[in-house]
Design an enzyme around this catalytic site. Structure first.
Site, PDB file in Angstrom:
ATOM      1  CG  HIS A 521       5.071   0.678   7.551  1.00  0.00           C
ATOM      2  ND1 HIS A 521       3.587   1.023   8.247  1.00  0.00           N
ATOM      3  CD2 HIS A 521       5.106   2.248   7.220  1.00  0.00           C
ATOM      4  CE1 HIS A 521       3.421   2.243   8.067  1.00  0.00           C
ATOM      5  NE2 HIS A 521       4.153   2.466   6.601  1.00  0.00           N
ATOM      6  CD  GLU A 522       8.229   1.388   4.463  1.00  0.00           C
ATOM      7  OE1 GLU A 522       7.094   2.296   3.488  1.00  0.00           O
ATOM      8  OE2 GLU A 522       8.089   2.772   5.376  1.00  0.00           O
ATOM      9  CG  HIS A 525       2.908   0.779   2.140  1.00  0.00           C
ATOM     10  ND1 HIS A 525       1.633   1.041   2.675  1.00  0.00           N
ATOM     11  CD2 HIS A 525       4.411   1.819   3.066  1.00  0.00           C
ATOM     12  CE1 HIS A 525       2.014   1.782   3.344  1.00  0.00           C
ATOM     13  NE2 HIS A 525       2.714   2.138   4.243  1.00  0.00           N
ATOM     14  CG  HIS A 528      -1.818  -2.499  -0.799  1.00  0.00           C
ATOM     15  ND1 HIS A 528      -2.254  -0.661  -0.370  1.00  0.00           N
ATOM     16  CD2 HIS A 528      -2.948  -2.178  -1.788  1.00  0.00           C
ATOM     17  CE1 HIS A 528      -3.499  -0.158  -0.941  1.00  0.00           C
ATOM     18  NE2 HIS A 528      -4.210  -1.164  -1.620  1.00  0.00           N
TER      19      HIS A 528
END
Length: 550
Positions: A521-522, A525, A528
């Protein structure tokens, strides 16, 4: 879509000693400017003919508390002078107002990201304290900025000139249009349409909320509390987990005790596997009551937020907070949650009945009274037991298939395939500059084709707990991607900060399934942050989109 992949097939069981392809990094020229040097770094690879070139160096982390405070004060001083000069413009336009403001904002983020990050990771308590101090100063600068009526008037003038224009998506004109639109919304959300008296009140409330939020976070970072248990009290907890706890001799009880900290690698295994209800209850209550000084701060902050929302014309702070999200209205959120609850409640009742039956049966086996209740401190344990007994899923055994190094290598391989990226760990001291010896630094490239690459930015992995470190899992943007006045790309820097168990001489660091999900999940980011190619910093990375999208 990635969530449906069989990750066990991607990450083979076994322990590796090297994460990534080894490459030799040679800086040719070093001209440090503030935290970010201008190195031209040539990477010589040992396989293939691809040359990887980095146009700049990673940040330097050799900062003292004095350096941090002095630099932040200079940033504020220069910013105020700059904003004053914009406020004096007689005929504001995109070229003399918007573009200079955008570039100034870009450069600000380039520096402030690192200055405010130290509080979360530095081993030096003084540096952490200085970082907290300057974070408040820099946040106050932003509060003051978007409550400057003179600047709002200039931006509003430009907005009225362009708001009815049509721009093709993907063009520079469209990005400038969206940038001005976002700035206008920021001014209005800050309260620029209020009277001068109310604007001053809003300013005081915002600064007080900022101060209390930082204090709350600082207290959480400082906490190093623990709860002590005997080996008998930790019945059910595996030997491998027990070995990671610090032990001491309790003179009062004349027994050896284990220190269970409230860091995830300590507290979660106890909540999941300790057989004794009282042990789980004590651990849960102690964890929930850590940092007791934060209770008053939280309650005061909630009251201040409601006052701020009322001043800004909202019925609740939630309404204010949602106004720039995709949901927009509280009713949308409540309708969504009600619909979700209605769909899940029948299944939840069925599962709760089964979990209670499991608890009752175990209480009878242990000759412990069963009061018919299922408490918060029961859930991790019985959910874990349910997975083992009904579905034959043992998360501790599964973790043996996910040693941290090969797991991360597998995750990066997914992004390499999806986005044609290449991750190269930096190991040479001449290039690698980190805040802790456990930290990994990777250069990230986009493979334009099989024979050429383009540098994208830097990513750090800080994955294990230590005293004073941020206690959860998060991705931090240290420097954004943007295009400067000369048309050159300024490359992003991002950091993944997690708290997974450290490897020991007896076993490697193994990721539990929920930890694997957390890292993935991290990492999303982080990617991104790295792949943004827009002109303005605020148009790249997770902060460029509504948070309920992120």
């Amino acid at each position: 879509m990635l969530g449906n992949m069989n990750l066990t097939r991607i990450f083979s069981k076994g322990y590796v000693t090297n994460w990534f392809t080894a490459d030799t990094i040679i800086p040719v020229v070093g001209l440090p400017i503030l935290a970010y040097g201008i190195y031209r770094i040539v990477v010589r690879r040992t396989m293939g003919s691809v040359r990887f070139v980095s146009p700049n160096s990673p940040p330097s982390w050799n900062w003292s508390s004095k350096d941090i405070i002095e630099r932040a004060n200079k940033i504020v001083e220069d910013a105020v002078k700059f904003y004053d000069s914009l406020a004096e413009l007689e005929d504001p336009s995109i070229n003399n107002l918007v573009r200079p403001f955008m570039q100034h904002e870009n450069r600000m983020q380039l520096e402030t990201g690192q200055l405010t990050f130290f509080q979360h990771v530095s081993e030096d308590e003084g540096v952490r304290a200085a970082s907290v101090e300057v974070t408040e100063v820099l946040q106050n600068l932003q509060i003051d900025l978007f409550l400057r009526h003179d600047l709002y008037v200039k931006f509003d003038t430009v907005w009225k000139q362009i708001k009815d224009n049509k721009y093709e998506k993907g063009t520079e004109g469209f990005e400038v249009f969206r940038y001005v639109e976002k700035c206008i919304k920021d001014f209005l959300r800050a309260g620029l349409d209020l009277s001068k008296e109310k604007r001053e009140e809003v300013k005081k409330l915002r600064k007080l909320i900022s101060f209390k939020s930082l204090k709350f976070s600082e207290n959480m970072g400082k906490q190093n509390e623990y709860i002590a248990f005997s080996k008998e009290e930790l019945e059910g907890v595996s030997q491998s987990v027990l070995e990671q706890f610090e032990t001491f001799w309790d003179e009062r009880t004349k027994t050896e005790k284990y220190k269970v900290t409230f860091k995830y690698p300590d507290i979660f295994p106890v909540m999941k596997t300790a057989k004794r209800t009282e042990t789980r209850r004590k651990a849960f209550v102690a964890d929930q009551n850590k940092t007791p000084e934060n209770e008053e701060i939280l309650l005061e902050t909630l009251t201040l937020r409601e006052k701020l929302a009322e001043l800004l014309g909202y019925a609740t702070y939630a309404g204010y907070n949602l106004d720039n999200k995709m949901a927009k209205k509280e009713e949308v959120v409540f309708d969504f949650l009600k619909d979700l609850k209605d769909r899940l409640l029948p299944l939840a009742k069925k599962e709760l009945k089964h979990l209670k039956a499991m608890k009752k049966k175990e209480c009878e086996e242990l000759s412990i009274p069963f009061d018919g209740e299922y408490y918060s401190w029961d859930h991790r344990y019985y959910d874990n037991t349910l997975m083992k007994e009904k579905y034959n899923v043992d998360f501790e055994k599964i973790s043996e298939y996910f040693p941290i190094e090969s797991s991360i290598s597998g995750m990066l391989n997914i992004y390499e395939k999806l986005f044609n990226l290449k991750f190269i760990e930096q190991t040479k001291t001449i290039v690698k500059n980190i805040w802790n010896d456990d930290v990994k630094l990777l250069a990230v490239y986009e493979m334009e084709d099989s024979a050429s690459s383009k540098f994208l930015g830097w990513i750090y992995f800080d994955l294990h707990p230590r005293e004073g470190k941020f206690g959860h899992a998060a991705n931090f943007s240290l420097a954004p991607s943007f295009i400067d006045e000369e048309g050159r790309r300024s490359y992003p820097v991002t950091a993944l900060v997690c708290n997974f168990s450290k490897p020991s001489s007896k076993k490697p660091s193994l990721l539990k399934h929920d930890e694997l999900n957390t890292f993935f999940h991290e990492l999303g980011h982080g990617i991104h942050h790295l792949v943004g190619k827009n002109m303005a910093a605020r148009m790249n990375g997770p902060s460029s989109v509504p948070w309920d999208f992120v």
